[in-house]
Scaffold this motif. Sequence first.
Motif, short mmCIF file in Angstrom:
data_model
loop_
_atom_site.label_atom_id
_atom_site.label_comp_id
_atom_site.label_asym_id
_atom_site.label_seq_id
_atom_site.Cartn_x
_atom_site.Cartn_y
_atom_site.Cartn_z
N VAL A 1 14.81 -124.10 -55.38
CA VAL A 1 15.15 -124.77 -56.63
C VAL A 1 13.95 -124.65 -57.56
CG1 VAL A 1 15.74 -126.96 -57.74
CG2 VAL A 1 16.70 -126.42 -55.50
N LEU A 2 14.18 -124.10 -58.75
CA LEU A 2 13.16 -123.99 -59.78
C LEU A 2 13.46 -125.03 -60.86
CD1 LEU A 2 13.19 -120.11 -60.16
CD2 LEU A 2 11.47 -121.46 -58.97
N PHE A 3 12.45 -125.82 -61.19
CA PHE A 3 12.63 -126.86 -62.20
C PHE A 3 11.78 -126.52 -63.41
CE2 PHE A 3 11.13 -131.21 -63.68
CZ PHE A 3 12.24 -131.41 -64.49
N GLY A 4 12.43 -126.19 -64.51
CA GLY A 4 11.70 -125.87 -65.73
C GLY A 4 12.03 -124.48 -66.23
N ALA A 5 11.32 -124.08 -67.27
CA ALA A 5 11.62 -122.82 -67.98
C ALA A 5 10.98 -121.64 -67.27
CB ALA A 5 11.14 -122.92 -69.41
N PHE A 6 11.39 -121.39 -66.03
CA PHE A 6 10.78 -120.30 -65.28
C PHE A 6 11.28 -118.93 -65.71
CE2 PHE A 6 9.15 -123.62 -62.61
CZ PHE A 6 7.95 -123.08 -62.16
N ASP A 7 12.26 -118.89 -66.60
CA ASP A 7 12.60 -117.59 -67.19
C ASP A 7 11.53 -117.16 -68.20
OD1 ASP A 7 13.29 -119.75 -68.77
OD2 ASP A 7 14.97 -118.74 -69.72
N GLN A 8 10.67 -118.10 -68.57
CA GLN A 8 9.58 -117.81 -69.50
C GLN A 8 8.22 -118.11 -68.85
OE1 GLN A 8 10.03 -116.45 -72.65
NE2 GLN A 8 12.13 -116.23 -71.86
N ALA A 9 8.14 -117.93 -67.55
CA ALA A 9 6.93 -118.31 -66.80
C ALA A 9 5.73 -117.47 -67.19
CB ALA A 9 7.20 -118.19 -65.31
N LEU A 10 4.56 -118.05 -66.98
CA LEU A 10 3.29 -117.39 -67.23
C LEU A 10 2.48 -117.36 -65.94
CD1 LEU A 10 2.40 -119.29 -70.53
CD2 LEU A 10 3.31 -116.95 -70.37
N THR A 11 1.50 -116.49 -65.90
CA THR A 11 0.58 -116.50 -64.77
C THR A 11 -0.39 -117.66 -64.94
OG1 THR A 11 -0.95 -115.01 -65.90
CG2 THR A 11 0.71 -114.00 -64.46
N PRO A 12 -0.82 -118.30 -63.84
CA PRO A 12 -1.76 -119.42 -63.96
C PRO A 12 -3.15 -118.96 -64.39
CG PRO A 12 -1.32 -118.95 -61.67
CD PRO A 12 -0.38 -118.11 -62.45
N GLY A 13 -3.54 -117.74 -64.00
CA GLY A 13 -4.83 -117.20 -64.40
C GLY A 13 -4.67 -116.19 -65.52
N VAL A 14 -5.78 -115.67 -65.97
CA VAL A 14 -5.75 -114.65 -67.02
C VAL A 14 -5.00 -113.43 -66.49
CG1 VAL A 14 -7.13 -113.15 -68.51
CG2 VAL A 14 -7.92 -115.48 -67.98
N PRO A 15 -3.94 -112.99 -67.16
CA PRO A 15 -3.13 -111.91 -66.59
C PRO A 15 -3.78 -110.54 -66.79
CG PRO A 15 -2.22 -112.59 -68.69
CD PRO A 15 -3.37 -113.52 -68.40
N ASP A 16 -3.56 -109.68 -65.81
CA ASP A 16 -3.87 -108.27 -66.01
C ASP A 16 -2.77 -107.66 -66.87
OD1 ASP A 16 -6.18 -108.34 -64.47
OD2 ASP A 16 -5.09 -107.90 -62.62
N GLN A 17 -3.03 -106.45 -67.35
CA GLN A 17 -2.03 -105.77 -68.20
C GLN A 17 -0.72 -105.66 -67.44
OE1 GLN A 17 -3.31 -103.31 -70.95
NE2 GLN A 17 -1.26 -103.01 -71.69
N GLY A 18 0.34 -106.15 -68.03
CA GLY A 18 1.67 -106.05 -67.44
C GLY A 18 2.02 -107.14 -66.46
N ASP A 19 1.07 -108.05 -66.15
CA ASP A 19 1.35 -109.10 -65.17
C ASP A 19 2.48 -110.01 -65.60
OD1 ASP A 19 -0.31 -108.35 -63.18
OD2 ASP A 19 -1.79 -109.96 -63.45
N THR A 20 2.51 -110.38 -66.87
CA THR A 20 3.55 -111.30 -67.32
C THR A 20 4.93 -110.67 -67.17
OG1 THR A 20 2.01 -112.33 -68.88
CG2 THR A 20 4.36 -112.69 -69.26
N ASP A 21 5.05 -109.40 -67.53
CA ASP A 21 6.34 -108.72 -67.36
C ASP A 21 6.71 -108.61 -65.89
OD1 ASP A 21 6.59 -108.42 -70.09
OD2 ASP A 21 5.70 -106.41 -70.11
N ARG A 22 5.74 -108.29 -65.04
CA ARG A 22 6.03 -108.20 -63.60
C ARG A 22 6.47 -109.55 -63.05
NH1 ARG A 22 1.96 -104.19 -63.83
NH2 ARG A 22 0.27 -105.72 -63.82
#
Length: 997
Positions: A629-650
């Motif tokens: 069960v996911l609670f919240g806007a996980f379709d728009q999730a972010l990485t908790p740390g600074v993302p590498d290139q392409g991490d958000t899309d992955r």
Amino acid sequence: MHEANPQRDGISRRVVLAAGLTAGAALALGAGTASAVAGTGGAADWFAAPARSVRPRFRWWWPDGLVDPDEIAREIDQIADAGFGGVEIAAVHHSIKDKSVLDTAHHGWGSRPWRDGVEAALRRAARRGLTVDLTLGPSWPVAVPGLTPDDDAAAKELAHGRAPLTGGSTYDGPVPPPVHAAAAGVTRQQLLAVQAARVEPAHSTRKETGLDPDSVQDLTATVTDGTLTWTAPEGGDWVLISYWVRGSGQQPESGPHSAPAAYAVDHFSPAGTTAVTSYWQDHLLTPSLRRLLRAAGGSFFEDSVELETDGLTWTSLLPEAFEKHTGRPLLPYLPALVLDNSNQVFAYEAQLTRQIRHDFWETVSGLFNRNHLTALRDWAHPLGMTLRSQPYGLQTDAIASAALLDIPEGESLGFKNLDDYRCLAGGRDMAGRRVLSCEAGAYNGSAYSTTWDRFLRTMGGAYAAGVNQTVVHGFSYATAPGVNWPGFAAFSPYNGTAGYGESWGPRQPTWRHVQDISGYLGRVHQVLQTGTARADVAVFRQTGYTATGIGASWFTATGVPLGWTHQFLSGPLLDLPSATVSNGRLAPDGPAYKALFVEGDFFYGSTPTLAVEDARKILALAEAGLPVVLFGAFDQALTPGVPDQGDTDRLRDLLARLLTLPHVVRVTDKAAVGDALAALGVSADVRHATTSTLLNAHRVTADADFYYLCNGKHAETVKPPVAAIDHDVTLRRTHGGRTVPYLLDPWTGEAVRLARYTEDGADITLRVTLQPGQTTIVALGRPGLFDDRHGSSAHAEATDADAVLFTDRGLTLRARAAGTWTTRLSRGRTATTRTPAVPAPITPARWELEVEDWYPGPDATRTEHVRRSLTLDTLRPWSQIPELADSAGIGRYRTTVTLPAGWTSSHGAELELGQVSDTFRVSVNGRRLPAADRLHPVVDLGPFLRRGENTLEIEVATPLINRLRVAQPTVFGGVARQDHGLVGPVRLVPYVQAAVR
């Protein structure tokens, strides 16, 4: 004082009453290992007389090495005789302001007298079957005598300096010095870097100065002989920031404890850990001590990580470790990390700042877990010792730490609510470890006024949250120079007034009854350390802090009141061998979670975040059949740390794949979580139709399901107070074949077959009645598991009588009045039972009270006992009886009740004591009864009553506070006089029993 249980040969009336769950008595059962439970006769004995290894322990405070080996041996005997299982030796003496009287040069921590005391403790403990734990250093945090703040192994801080500049202006002068001077003893500081950054007001917060991350310039190479010349670019305001590495200069609490003085070690580097282990190897671990540790040693212990600095906690390994962990250099991020008295100083854009801080503390966490906890644990094992630690206090992943430790530990003083324990329990259970310990019973300003009922209320909920070992706070060594009666106390006086917690032991009147307390705690531990823990749901936590008071969204507020149980997992736990799925269960051989719940990160504004690798692992678990069960806007999730290139899309691609699975649900309304779980076919092992303050813990062995039930609350500060509960509860069994419920009484050690319940497939429903804070234990196992002789006898499903129970006469009905009663039996028949007249309740009119009043003796460790005799027509607290207003000690209340000539062996009575403080014991006609529930003072007098005159005696022991208010008014005079003694109302409530035919 230590009489045998007079009811060992049969089932007591009190236990029989509790078996009906109508009076709310908390009964105990026993089942440690699967083989013990399965053995004939072994299960009952296993529960009634828990092993020393599971019994509660004491934190044992010493005034460093100013101890006498003979006194040490005596105190080990006192603790063993009281039914406790071990001690933790800790050098703590906050109460002694003039430290010179302790003579650290000759009697400090680690000195020869200290070692002699430790060896004396270990020798006597080996003879008495106790184990001895040792703190890794004096007091806390871990420190080493002779280490200096400038040493590489000493704790470090990153201090910062700053100088403002306007655009176009030039700075020409010494590198800005740290905003705070170095601590005493620190003689060196090294410049790590100097940077310039443009101020960005849009990124500023109430406390933080906003900076433009793209403007950061490294000026370190331009520094010459400690001076810097730099011209700020035109436009805007700028700031120069210098970073200085230096020793924090922190010493262990309330020192000095040694000569030379001890300084805290670097908790993140191999050098800091080596300083600790080398000191032990070179100075403390003599051949004799090594032998004794193998005979009676338990754990090395480390208290919570309270590293104190005006700057940022640091280690020289951080820049390299950060770059290895993230693939990015640390220095450009330093402005968003530096601290000033625990406050952030600078900030970038909010999201980037959050991500930088997450990466930094994740790096620190890895260093702490690897270089400190794991290294200390691996050092301890060849010595025959384990590592017990409170792995919190910094912004590190304590959930992951708990999985590394032999014994993780929490604390009742520092933990804000039960979810703090559930964080550590998740790490323990996923790693397949057995014990979650608790430093228990420290209350601010409550020295010598703490009651055991307060202690029991505190621990009741903690046990439901996963705790199964108690280290009682605490037992003080007898004396020290300059102390007053009743002896040395580690924390009292504390800043001139009553201090933390208690100094238990023979100095306390309640020690007379402490075997009842230790027996109760030991039986609870016995059950909660047996088999494996079960929890309904794993809550995934992106940031694994604990001791924060931040809980799980739906589960804490709504799920727990409906019977749900949960624990917390962090990312590293998904790499453990147990992190597999079978039949829809995560960690099927351990906690066997039925679902994984993922919500936004509470520590960062509830932002829906997941690391790419964690999302990949969760997807694999879900593909293996785990409901999510996911609670919240996980379709728009972010990485908790600074993302590498392409991490958000992955990340979002992985979550999109996750959300396509049929047993994965995303909800955006907290109220929809329960419906989502139901839609996934997930239900709790404990269920009740109404919301309730009932808490539970579930353990499973090869023979039985054990359910610990407590009427408690999520946090001690929750209002309104917990009220009594009385409702049906459904428990799920995990075993096949015929299963029947047993009630285990942790106060008496007796286990009895429950006589009234209903069955529906794997579910057993029974009535639970509990007073606030009260507990009970139910076992679901095969008939005869606890040596009952009722085999396949029918049980009751419903009755209009007060209770139905199994006795030697078979199924038996109990009533408090004459009448005709109907009982629906499990085989479909309804039985009718008639009972004769029952005498009316009796309220004793007069009491004879003999008081053993405690006074200061001729020295700090001796007590004078003054005898007083009174006749009471009305029960009142001692504080309201002129002769006893400032008294403390032990009172024996005696009265006589007369039962009519028609009294038969079918009659009995419950003695309701009402308000009684603190501990008590009951005797009838000169016979002492088994221990009674402190939180529900109702005692079944059953077969001990007779027609005609009966003498009742209630022995009550009080805390010392009322006497200390007048004996030491400068310390305790500000504490209000407290109401102790037998206050009542006291009633004898008769009943009659008849066989159900």
